[in-house]
Design an enzyme around this catalytic site. Structure first.
Site, PDB file in Angstrom:
ATOM      1  N   ASN A  53     -22.176 -20.894  -5.149  1.00  0.00           N
ATOM      2  CA  ASN A  53     -21.113 -20.027  -4.649  1.00  0.00           C
ATOM      3  C   ASN A  53     -21.294 -18.687  -5.363  1.00  0.00           C
ATOM      4  O   ASN A  53     -21.084 -18.613  -6.576  1.00  0.00           O
ATOM      5  CB  ASN A  53     -19.735 -20.628  -4.952  1.00  0.00           C
ATOM      6  CG  ASN A  53     -18.591 -19.748  -4.516  1.00  0.00           C
ATOM      7  OD1 ASN A  53     -18.754 -18.571  -4.244  1.00  0.00           O
ATOM      8  ND2 ASN A  53     -17.403 -20.312  -4.479  1.00  0.00           N
ATOM      9  N   ARG A 103     -19.555 -16.195  -5.704  1.00  0.00           N
ATOM     10  CA  ARG A 103     -18.354 -15.675  -6.362  1.00  0.00           C
ATOM     11  C   ARG A 103     -17.990 -16.464  -7.622  1.00  0.00           C
ATOM     12  O   ARG A 103     -17.064 -16.108  -8.328  1.00  0.00           O
ATOM     13  CB  ARG A 103     -17.178 -15.677  -5.375  1.00  0.00           C
ATOM     14  CG  ARG A 103     -17.392 -14.656  -4.249  1.00  0.00           C
ATOM     15  CD  ARG A 103     -16.332 -14.731  -3.179  1.00  0.00           C
ATOM     16  NE  ARG A 103     -16.291 -15.994  -2.463  1.00  0.00           N
ATOM     17  CZ  ARG A 103     -17.140 -16.375  -1.511  1.00  0.00           C
ATOM     18  NH1 ARG A 103     -18.117 -15.582  -1.147  1.00  0.00           N
ATOM     19  NH2 ARG A 103     -17.016 -17.536  -0.910  1.00  0.00           N
ATOM     20  N   CYS A 104     -18.736 -17.524  -7.896  1.00  0.00           N
ATOM     21  CA  CYS A 104     -18.466 -18.403  -9.042  1.00  0.00           C
ATOM     22  C   CYS A 104     -19.287 -17.955 -10.245  1.00  0.00           C
ATOM     23  O   CYS A 104     -20.517 -17.871 -10.166  1.00  0.00           O
ATOM     24  CB  CYS A 104     -18.799 -19.844  -8.657  1.00  0.00           C
ATOM     25  SG  CYS A 104     -18.842 -20.992 -10.043  1.00  0.00           S
ATOM     26  N   SER A 105     -18.635 -17.702 -11.371  1.00  0.00           N
ATOM     27  CA  SER A 105     -19.357 -17.250 -12.562  1.00  0.00           C
ATOM     28  C   SER A 105     -20.320 -18.317 -13.069  1.00  0.00           C
ATOM     29  O   SER A 105     -21.411 -17.982 -13.548  1.00  0.00           O
ATOM     30  CB  SER A 105     -18.382 -16.851 -13.664  1.00  0.00           C
ATOM     31  OG  SER A 105     -17.627 -17.963 -14.103  1.00  0.00           O
TER      32      SER A 105
END
Length: 114
Positions: free
Chosen positions: A8, A10-12
């Site tokens: 993902n 947007r996932c750190s």
């Protein structure tokens, strides 16, 4: 051998895994599982590669959708169908390399298989 990362952007933790793999020269194909939702059969395969049959290992049980769909007491088939229908329920990132996989949370867990 090229790794596959269920990712993902947007996932750190996903971004950290990507950086870790790049630093170690591991080539990977990145699959945005929110855009390309996994099928139930793909999820079963991931569980096999993880060495488990427990769908809760790859499920984000703290997501609102988990409670909204009353998944706390659901059976395996229901859990896998829920992830396929609502891919935001999938724990990420998942690294697949050859015949092994790891849920890379934290990203350093990837070191177990690379």
């Amino acid at each position: 051998m090229t790794a596959i990362v269920w990712f993902n952007p947007r996932c750190s933790k996903s971004r950290d895994l990507k950086q870790l793999l790049e630093e170690r020269g591991v080539q990977a194909n990145y699959r945005d599982y929110l855009e390309q939702a996994p099928t139930v059969s793909e999820l079963v395969q991931i569980l096999r590669l993880l060495g488990t049959e427990d769908a809760l290992v790859i499920m984000r049980s703290k997501e609102a959708a988990f409670a909204e769909q009353s998944l706390a007491s659901a059976d395996q088939a229901t859990l896998l169908a829920a992830i396929a229908a609502t891919p935001s329920l999938l724990e990420r990132p998942i690294l697949v390399l050859g015949d092994r996989a790891v849920v890379a949370r934290p990203p350093e867990r990837a070191l177990e298989i690379i």
